[in-house]
Motif scaffolding. Structure first.
Motif, PDB file in Angstrom:
ATOM      1  N   SER A  86       0.907  -1.128   0.075  1.00 20.04           N
ATOM      2  CA  SER A  86      -0.087   0.013   0.018  1.00 20.04           C
ATOM      3  C   SER A  86       0.856   1.376  -0.047  1.00 20.04           C
ATOM      4  O   SER A  86       2.049   1.071  -0.236  1.00 20.04           O
ATOM      5  N   PHE A  87       0.364   2.576   0.113  1.00 27.21           N
ATOM      6  CA  PHE A  87       1.104   3.786   0.188  1.00 27.21           C
ATOM      7  C   PHE A  87       0.404   4.646   1.235  1.00 27.21           C
ATOM      8  O   PHE A  87      -0.911   4.594   1.630  1.00 27.21           O
ATOM      9  N   ALA A  88       1.313   5.769   1.311  1.00 29.22           N
ATOM     10  CA  ALA A  88       0.988   6.774   2.376  1.00 29.22           C
ATOM     11  C   ALA A  88       1.134   8.042   1.494  1.00 29.22           C
ATOM     12  O   ALA A  88       2.302   8.285   0.856  1.00 29.22           O
ATOM     13  N   LEU A  89       0.213   8.894   1.509  1.00 31.39           N
ATOM     14  CA  LEU A  89       0.459  10.303   0.909  1.00 31.39           C
ATOM     15  C   LEU A  89       1.308  11.313   1.846  1.00 31.39           C
ATOM     16  O   LEU A  89       1.026  11.245   3.007  1.00 31.39           O
ATOM     17  N   ILE A  90       2.575  11.649   1.362  1.00 29.61           N
ATOM     18  CA  ILE A  90       3.458  12.302   2.525  1.00 29.61           C
ATOM     19  C   ILE A  90       2.999  13.801   2.081  1.00 29.61           C
ATOM     20  O   ILE A  90       2.886  14.409   3.177  1.00 29.61           O
ATOM     21  N   GLU A  91       3.149  14.312   1.046  1.00 32.71           N
ATOM     22  CA  GLU A  91       2.705  15.980   1.012  1.00 32.71           C
ATOM     23  C   GLU A  91       2.655  16.045  -0.411  1.00 32.71           C
ATOM     24  O   GLU A  91       2.970  15.463  -1.624  1.00 32.71           O
ATOM     25  N   PRO A  92       2.098  17.491  -0.925  1.00 33.71           N
ATOM     26  CA  PRO A  92       2.058  18.048  -2.268  1.00 33.71           C
ATOM     27  C   PRO A  92       3.606  18.578  -2.450  1.00 33.71           C
ATOM     28  O   PRO A  92       4.152  18.843  -1.596  1.00 33.71           O
ATOM     29  N   ILE A  93       3.791  18.812  -3.828  1.00 30.39           N
ATOM     30  CA  ILE A  93       5.139  19.235  -4.097  1.00 30.39           C
ATOM     31  C   ILE A  93       4.876  20.172  -5.371  1.00 30.39           C
ATOM     32  O   ILE A  93       4.058  19.806  -6.256  1.00 30.39           O
ATOM     33  N   ASP A  94       5.369  21.387  -4.951  1.00 24.61           N
ATOM     34  CA  ASP A  94       5.463  22.430  -6.106  1.00 24.61           C
ATOM     35  C   ASP A  94       6.463  22.404  -7.148  1.00 24.61           C
ATOM     36  O   ASP A  94       7.488  21.971  -7.160  1.00 24.61           O
ATOM     37  N   GLU A  95       5.960  22.487  -8.488  1.00 28.67           N
ATOM     38  CA  GLU A  95       6.924  22.353  -9.619  1.00 28.67           C
ATOM     39  C   GLU A  95       7.947  22.957  -9.531  1.00 28.67           C
ATOM     40  O   GLU A  95       9.193  22.928 -10.096  1.00 28.67           O
ATOM     41  N   GLN A  96       7.998  24.141  -8.784  1.00 24.61           N
ATOM     42  CA  GLN A  96       9.095  25.272  -8.883  1.00 24.61           C
ATOM     43  C   GLN A  96      10.447  24.585  -8.026  1.00 24.61           C
ATOM     44  O   GLN A  96      11.504  25.078  -8.075  1.00 24.61           O
ATOM     45  N   THR A  97      10.169  23.370  -7.353  1.00 20.59           N
ATOM     46  CA  THR A  97      11.224  22.795  -6.616  1.00 20.59           C
ATOM     47  C   THR A  97      11.857  21.660  -7.252  1.00 20.59           C
ATOM     48  O   THR A  97      12.920  21.211  -6.697  1.00 20.59           O
ATOM     49  N   PHE A  98      11.395  21.570  -8.489  1.00 17.86           N
ATOM     50  CA  PHE A  98      12.060  20.337  -9.432  1.00 17.86           C
ATOM     51  C   PHE A  98      13.308  20.758  -9.678  1.00 17.86           C
ATOM     52  O   PHE A  98      14.101  19.833 -10.174  1.00 17.86           O
ATOM     53  N   GLY A  99      13.926  21.951  -9.653  1.00 17.90           N
ATOM     54  CA  GLY A  99      15.108  22.164 -10.133  1.00 17.90           C
ATOM     55  C   GLY A  99      16.138  22.334  -8.916  1.00 17.90           C
ATOM     56  O   GLY A  99      17.238  22.760  -8.990  1.00 17.90           O
ATOM     57  N   LEU A 100      15.488  21.818  -7.745  1.00 20.88           N
ATOM     58  CA  LEU A 100      16.435  21.630  -6.643  1.00 20.88           C
ATOM     59  C   LEU A 100      16.535  20.091  -6.204  1.00 20.88           C
ATOM     60  O   LEU A 100      15.729  19.232  -6.902  1.00 20.88           O
ATOM     61  N   ASN A 101      17.574  19.807  -5.538  1.00 18.95           N
ATOM     62  CA  ASN A 101      17.609  18.454  -4.876  1.00 18.95           C
ATOM     63  C   ASN A 101      16.523  18.477  -3.746  1.00 18.95           C
ATOM     64  O   ASN A 101      16.229  19.119  -2.958  1.00 18.95           O
ATOM     65  N   ASN A 102      15.587  17.429  -4.118  1.00 19.73           N
ATOM     66  CA  ASN A 102      14.392  17.020  -3.068  1.00 19.73           C
ATOM     67  C   ASN A 102      14.613  15.876  -2.380  1.00 19.73           C
ATOM     68  O   ASN A 102      14.554  14.712  -2.966  1.00 19.73           O
ATOM     69  N   GLU A 103      15.017  16.089  -0.983  1.00 22.77           N
ATOM     70  CA  GLU A 103      15.417  14.946  -0.140  1.00 22.77           C
ATOM     71  C   GLU A 103      14.356  14.340   0.821  1.00 22.77           C
ATOM     72  O   GLU A 103      13.758  15.343   1.584  1.00 22.77           O
ATOM     73  N   TYR A 104      14.205  13.179   0.924  1.00 27.65           N
ATOM     74  CA  TYR A 104      13.457  12.465   1.710  1.00 27.65           C
ATOM     75  C   TYR A 104      14.190  11.531   2.412  1.00 27.65           C
ATOM     76  O   TYR A 104      14.611  10.492   1.774  1.00 27.65           O
ATOM     77  N   TRP A 105      14.313  11.815   3.987  1.00 29.28           N
ATOM     78  CA  TRP A 105      14.871  10.567   4.623  1.00 29.28           C
ATOM     79  C   TRP A 105      13.758  10.026   5.467  1.00 29.28           C
ATOM     80  O   TRP A 105      13.016  10.407   6.141  1.00 29.28           O
TER      81      TRP A 105
END
Length: 134
Positions: free
Chosen positions: A75-94
């Motif tokens: 199954s899955f869990a929804l973590i958060e919405p993400i804005d397209e403007q952050t796609f040019g950054l490193n997006n880290e999930y620990w």
């Protein structure tokens, strides 16, 4: 002390960025924790943050924390919405989680410009288009 901690390998758990909806004006994106195991995971803690450079300047987003007491098998869990403007950054999930009394943790990093249509797959369990790191 660090050497005394078990080196439990994270397997069959993924973080995915899924395209939820789109129209002429915008796209809606969400980040998910996907449990591909045949057993549940417990007390999943995820910290998320973005960092990198945009227009030559260093950018850091806020660090967010999310807790899921239980994520059922396959199954899955929804973590958060993400804005397209952050796609040019490193997006880290620990991610840290437990299976019975053993702790597991892993850092998942979506590199700049990796969340693009050419990298899309059909996400398992979610059955949506997106990008996934296992």
């Amino acid at each position: 002390m660090l050497k005394d901690l078990p080196q439990n390998k994270v397997e069959d758990v993924a973080i995915a960025v899924a395209l939820e909806a789109e129209n002429v004006e915008s796209k809606v994106w969400y980040v998910y924790l996907i449990n591909l195991k045949n057993q549940e995971i417990e007390n999943a803690l995820i910290t998320s943050r973005g960092y990198g450079y945009k227009d030559g300047e260093e950018v850091k987003t806020s660090t967010l924390r999310h807790v899921f007491p239980k994520v059922e098998a396959r199954s899955f869990a929804l973590i958060e919405p993400i804005d397209e403007q952050t796609f040019g950054l490193n997006n880290e999930y620990w991610l840290s989680y437990y299976i019975k009394d053993q702790i597991f943790d892993k850092k998942f990093i979506f590199l700049p410009e990796s969340i693009v249509e050419s990298n899309f797959i059909r996400l398992p369990v979610l059955n949506k288009p997106g990008v996934m790191i296992r």
